[in-house]
Design an enzyme around this catalytic site. Structure first.
Site, PDB file in Angstrom:
ATOM      1  N   CYS A 112       0.888  -1.162   0.000  1.00 21.33           N
ATOM      2  CA  CYS A 112       0.000   0.000   0.000  1.00 21.33           C
ATOM      3  C   CYS A 112       0.925   1.210   0.000  1.00 21.33           C
ATOM      4  O   CYS A 112       1.485   1.569   1.034  1.00 21.33           O
ATOM      5  CB  CYS A 112      -0.903   0.013   1.228  1.00 21.33           C
ATOM      6  SG  CYS A 112      -1.874   1.529   1.355  1.00 21.33           S
ATOM      7  N   CYS A 115      -0.702   4.340   2.204  1.00 18.47           N
ATOM      8  CA  CYS A 115      -0.835   4.285   3.668  1.00 18.47           C
ATOM      9  C   CYS A 115      -0.410   2.915   4.157  1.00 18.47           C
ATOM     10  O   CYS A 115       0.787   2.610   4.128  1.00 18.47           O
ATOM     11  CB  CYS A 115      -2.228   4.709   4.141  1.00 18.47           C
ATOM     12  SG  CYS A 115      -3.641   3.899   3.381  1.00 18.47           S
ATOM     13  N   SER A 116      -1.355   2.073   4.560  1.00 19.49           N
ATOM     14  CA  SER A 116      -0.958   0.795   5.168  1.00 19.49           C
ATOM     15  C   SER A 116      -2.025  -0.269   4.975  1.00 19.49           C
ATOM     16  O   SER A 116      -2.159  -1.166   5.807  1.00 19.49           O
ATOM     17  CB  SER A 116      -0.696   1.003   6.656  1.00 19.49           C
ATOM     18  OG  SER A 116      -1.832   1.602   7.261  1.00 19.49           O
ATOM     19  N   CYS A 117      -2.821  -0.170   3.885  1.00 22.04           N
ATOM     20  CA  CYS A 117      -3.925  -1.111   3.669  1.00 22.04           C
ATOM     21  C   CYS A 117      -3.390  -2.543   3.601  1.00 22.04           C
ATOM     22  O   CYS A 117      -2.394  -2.818   2.928  1.00 22.04           O
ATOM     23  CB  CYS A 117      -4.680  -0.754   2.397  1.00 22.04           C
ATOM     24  SG  CYS A 117      -5.422   0.880   2.490  1.00 22.04           S
TER      25      CYS A 117
END
Lengths: 211, 219
Positions: A112, A115-117
């Site tokens: 991702c 962000c941090s998906c």
């Protein structure tokens, strides 16, 4: 106890020992609790649920089942949310899970960049490296270099497909079943499935390798 | 927005350094921040797109030098202040010294916890027919929205191929700004490595993003 202290294990230090961040976190929790927005006990319950209910064991069971049950594997690749939803114990997965299969010709890797998906319900909370700049910046441009950082190499002709998780779809890599596991049970196979093998930055353990 | 969070393709951040036997949380406060974000979101204070946007709008030097959960804390504080759920006076006092605002779904209690452990649903009824189908060549638009978007910079202006259609989903670009869900078709679009990174790129790499229809034009 001061008025904003709660009867929780995290409030057992003297304030003088706390960092600026810890003080801010405590202050914010006090404010939200005093305003009646949330119960501190509900925060405890959320943390406990993350610590006990989700984790890569869920993804490993899905992978092991796909390795042993061709009909399940087909269903998983067609509609992973639906297929995983038939396994009661991992029913939190929601609507937008996509399983992508590694083959001798193609290796999948998930990132991702924005962000941090990450598929929390399948793999747990993401590790720090997954959320940090080195991985997010390089995975889409130099995936082979990133794999080298993990001690992983692929044949030079293997296609590498990088999935950037830019929406609410979540990707689970279905790694290749290790050789030498003919006749193994789902439970035995699940022990070989690592978190990183389901992100695409690693491979499953080989039979007999230390866990 | 063209922020530092949009990191795909950037140089200079060094090696990936996996931590063996990494704990779920490195400090206890991290777990409280995670839980507060989940609880306040579930109570209706904000949606997931707004929470991402507030982390993206942290000043670049703060974004780059803060740990993951520190960014979550700073984003949460800023969001709750902006939406009027907390006030600067509360922050200064370390306690609530101002009146509360009503939450859309009410107080978050223990009974609500199981609800946050099930993933939200982002699929919506289609307001129009899909413009693209699998196999179509598309160009990621050369657009630079000043607010939240999920179109990474590294694909803008480049040509790819639609591979999958995921149906209609909540549109983050509007949902993040209280401008409504405005559901849009969502597609997996695949780009060749050389299309994105030039002739010196590793020819074996392909990169996909999940792109909302307004990000794409026929190519």
């Amino acid at each position: 106890m001061s008025e904003h202290d709660h009867d929780h294990h995290h409030h057992d230090h003297d304030h003088s020992e706390l960092s600026e961040t810890e003080l801010r976190v405590r202050a914010l929790e006090s404010i939200l609790s005093e305003k009646g927005y949330l119960e501190p006990a509900a925060l405890d319950a959320i943390v406990q649920a993350y610590e006990t209910k989700i984790g890569p064991h869920n993804g490993a069971q899905v992978v092991a089942k796909a390795w042993t049950d061709p009909a399940f594997k087909k269903a998983l690749l067609e509609d992973a949310s639906k297929a995983v939803g038939t396994l009661g114990h991992v029913s939190r997965v929601g609507d937008h899970l996509v399983a992508v299969e590694n083959t001798p010709g193609r290796h999948n890797m998930v990132v991702c960049t924005l962000c941090s998906c990450y598929p929390w319900e399948m793999l747990g909370l993401p590790p720090v490296w997954y959320k940090a700049a080195p991985y997010r910046s390089r995975a889409v441009r130099d995936p082979r270099g990133v794999l080298t950082d993990f001690g992983v190499s692929l044949p030079k002709e293997t296609e590498i497909r990088v999935w950037d998780s830019t929406a609410e779809t979540r990707f689970l890599v279905l790694p290749m079943r290790p050789e030498g596991t003919e006749g193994w049970s789902e439970q035995q196979l699940a022990e070989l499935v690592t978190r990183d093998s389901m992100i695409g930055t690693g491979f499953p353990r080989k039979p007999g390798a230390p866990s | 927005m063209n922020g530092v969070h949009d990191m795909g393709g950037m140089d200079g951040f060094g090696k990936v350094e996996p931590e063996p036997n990494e704990p779920m949380f490195h400090e206890e406060w991290e777990s409280r921040v995670l839980a507060m974000v989940r609880a306040m979101g579930a109570a209706g204070a904000f949606n997931i797109d707004a929470s991402r946007f507030y982390r993206e709008t942290l000043p670049p030097h703060v974004y780059l030098s803060s740990s993951y959960y520190r960014k979550w804390l700073l984003g949460l504080e800023a969001l709750l202040l902006d939406k009027g759920f907390i006030a600067q006076d509360d922050m200064a006092a370390g306690h609530s010294v101002t009146p509360a605002s009503p939450l859309k779904h009410g107080k978050f209690s223990v009974a609500d916890v199981e609800r946050v452990m099930v993933r939200g649903k982002f699929g919506r009824t289609a307001p129009a027919l899909a413009k693209f189908k699998a196999g179509d060549r598309v160009r990621a638009k050369n657009i630079h929205p000043a607010t939240h978007t999920r179109l990474p910079r590294y694909v803008r202006g480049h040509i790819g191929v639609v591979e999958r259609d995921h149906g209609c989903h909540v549109f983050p670009d509007t949902a993040a700004n209280d401008a409504g869900e405005r559901p849009q078709w969502l597609y997996t679009v695949v780009f060749d490595g050389r299309e994105l990174w030039g002739p010196d790129s590793d020819p074996t790499i392909k990169v996909s993003i999940d792109a909302f229809e307004p990000y794409l034009e026929p190519a």
